[in-house]
Design a protein around this motif. Structure first.
Motif, PDB file in Angstrom:
ATOM      1  N   VAL A  69       0.816  -1.210   0.000  1.00  0.00           N
ATOM      2  CA  VAL A  69       0.000   0.000   0.000  1.00  0.00           C
ATOM      3  C   VAL A  69       0.852   1.264   0.000  1.00  0.00           C
ATOM      4  O   VAL A  69       0.421   2.311  -0.500  1.00  0.00           O
ATOM      5  N   PHE A  70       2.056   1.191   0.537  1.00  0.00           N
ATOM      6  CA  PHE A  70       2.898   2.385   0.597  1.00  0.00           C
ATOM      7  C   PHE A  70       3.519   2.695  -0.772  1.00  0.00           C
ATOM      8  O   PHE A  70       3.606   3.858  -1.174  1.00  0.00           O
ATOM      9  N   VAL A  71       3.914   1.660  -1.491  1.00  0.00           N
ATOM     10  CA  VAL A  71       4.381   1.850  -2.870  1.00  0.00           C
ATOM     11  C   VAL A  71       3.240   2.377  -3.723  1.00  0.00           C
ATOM     12  O   VAL A  71       3.408   3.322  -4.508  1.00  0.00           O
ATOM     13  N   LEU A  98      -6.788  -6.565  -4.315  1.00  0.00           N
ATOM     14  CA  LEU A  98      -5.881  -7.601  -3.806  1.00  0.00           C
ATOM     15  C   LEU A  98      -6.007  -7.741  -2.295  1.00  0.00           C
ATOM     16  O   LEU A  98      -6.044  -8.853  -1.763  1.00  0.00           O
ATOM     17  N   ARG A  99      -6.065  -6.613  -1.611  1.00  0.00           N
ATOM     18  CA  ARG A  99      -6.174  -6.633  -0.152  1.00  0.00           C
ATOM     19  C   ARG A  99      -7.505  -7.248   0.293  1.00  0.00           C
ATOM     20  O   ARG A  99      -7.571  -8.008   1.262  1.00  0.00           O
ATOM     21  N   ASN A 106      -7.126  -4.978   8.658  1.00  0.00           N
ATOM     22  CA  ASN A 106      -6.283  -3.951   9.270  1.00  0.00           C
ATOM     23  C   ASN A 106      -6.495  -2.638   8.531  1.00  0.00           C
ATOM     24  O   ASN A 106      -7.209  -2.568   7.539  1.00  0.00           O
ATOM     25  N   CYS A 107      -5.857  -1.611   9.041  1.00  0.00           N
ATOM     26  CA  CYS A 107      -6.102  -0.260   8.523  1.00  0.00           C
ATOM     27  C   CYS A 107      -5.265   0.081   7.299  1.00  0.00           C
ATOM     28  O   CYS A 107      -5.445   1.167   6.742  1.00  0.00           O
ATOM     29  N   LEU A 108      -4.382  -0.809   6.873  1.00  0.00           N
ATOM     30  CA  LEU A 108      -3.523  -0.483   5.730  1.00  0.00           C
ATOM     31  C   LEU A 108      -4.343  -0.264   4.460  1.00  0.00           C
ATOM     32  O   LEU A 108      -3.977   0.557   3.613  1.00  0.00           O
ATOM     33  N   ASP A 144      -8.258   0.748  14.584  1.00  0.00           N
ATOM     34  CA  ASP A 144      -7.188   1.654  15.014  1.00  0.00           C
ATOM     35  C   ASP A 144      -7.305   1.944  16.503  1.00  0.00           C
ATOM     36  O   ASP A 144      -8.402   1.990  17.063  1.00  0.00           O
ATOM     37  N   SER A 145      -6.161   2.195  17.140  1.00  0.00           N
ATOM     38  CA  SER A 145      -6.160   2.576  18.549  1.00  0.00           C
ATOM     39  C   SER A 145      -6.447   4.063  18.685  1.00  0.00           C
ATOM     40  O   SER A 145      -6.281   4.840  17.744  1.00  0.00           O
TER      41      SER A 145
END
Length: 284
Positions: A69-71, A98-99, A106-108, A144-145
């Motif tokens: 996700v960062f790329v 894909l995710r 998760n939050c990504l 998320d926290s």
């Protein structure tokens, strides 16, 4: 930087959103010189991104990690800034799909969802953007926290979408919630909280000038406590107080249309500067 620009550090995308919102609020969004100004700003976005070597690097990274996700976020912003909206949309959708196929809780996944929502905004697909951002916000609330800044980030994205559509009441709810989330995560005297105050102040400039003034001044006090006197962030906040506040304080929505047009154009030139067609605007 040209001689008309007071805040050259403002991102060009923020200029486009801010100017569009102000023009809509004044009821003169279709005024021809303003439309030319915004079009020229978009052209600058396109012509400024010519680093093909950088794009090759993004493509290679994506080939090696197609679901990273960062790329995706870095490459997606690169394409978006070049106004290659269809390519950016396809990139974000591929990573999101894909995710989702992997059912990763998760939050990504929110990262490419927010990037895709920005693309939809610039395509005028506001309902689709809103749906994505609300879904992302629900994921943040679930996984998320409270100490994470991800929640305030998602709230800001949604607030910006509402602001762009002149839904100011909804935007205010989101932006205020974002500030509360930031303060809860970092404390009220943090530099991160000061940045959130500045963002909320920018939103309140037009329709709640006194609130903007209070937020700017509190943010400046925090920055003075935590930064060196010559820090650029202190200078930018001081610019807001010394230049932006007086300009917007004089903004009177009750003026006749011609006066409002001239006042908005003066704001564009004094605060944001602009593309090479400034002379045409000044002479209009």
């Amino acid at each position: 930087m040209n001689s008309y620009s007071i805040l050259p550090a403002i991102p060009r995308r923020s200029v486009l959103t801010g100017v569009s919102t102000l023009a809509c609020l004044l009821g003169i969004g279709q005024y021809q010189p303003i439309q030319k100004y915004l079009s020229a700003c978009k052209t600058q976005c396109i012509s400024s991104a010519k680093d093909y070597k950088t794009e090759l690097g993004y493509r290679l990274d994506l080939y090696n990690a197609p679901d990273d996700v960062f790329v995706c976020d870095r490459y997606g912003h690169f394409l978006h800034n070049k106004w290659r909206l269809r390519e950016a949309e396809e990139l974000y959708l591929s990573v999101i799909n894909l995710r989702k196929k992997r059912c990763e809780n998760n939050c990504l996944i929110v990262i490419p969802m927010q990037g895709l929502a920005l693309v939809y905004e610039d395509q005028g697909r506001f309902k689709e953007a809103e749906k994505l951002l609300i879904e992302g916000l629900q994921i943040r609330h679930k996984f998320d926290s409270k100490e994470s800044l991800g929640l305030s980030e998602s709230q800001n994205y949604l607030g910006s979408l509402y602001q762009r559509q002149s839904q100011f009441a909804k935007a205010a709810v989101c932006f205020n919630a974002a500030l509360r989330s930031t303060i809860r995560a970092t404390g009220r005297d943090s530099l991160t909280a000061a940045s959130a105050m500045l963002e909320l102040g920018d939103f309140y400039l037009v329709h709640r000038w006194e609130k903007a003034s209070a937020l700017y001044r509190e943010a400046l006090e925090i920055q003075k406590k935590r930064l060196k006197a010559d820090d650029a962030r202190i200078k930018q906040t001081s610019y807001r107080i010394e230049h932006l506040l007086p300009l917007y304080k004089d903004l009177d929505p009750a003026r006749d249309k011609a006066s409002k047009q001239k006042h908005l154009l003066r704001l564009l030139l004094q605060v944001y500067g602009g593309p090479p067609m400034e002379q045409e605007i000044r002479e209009h």
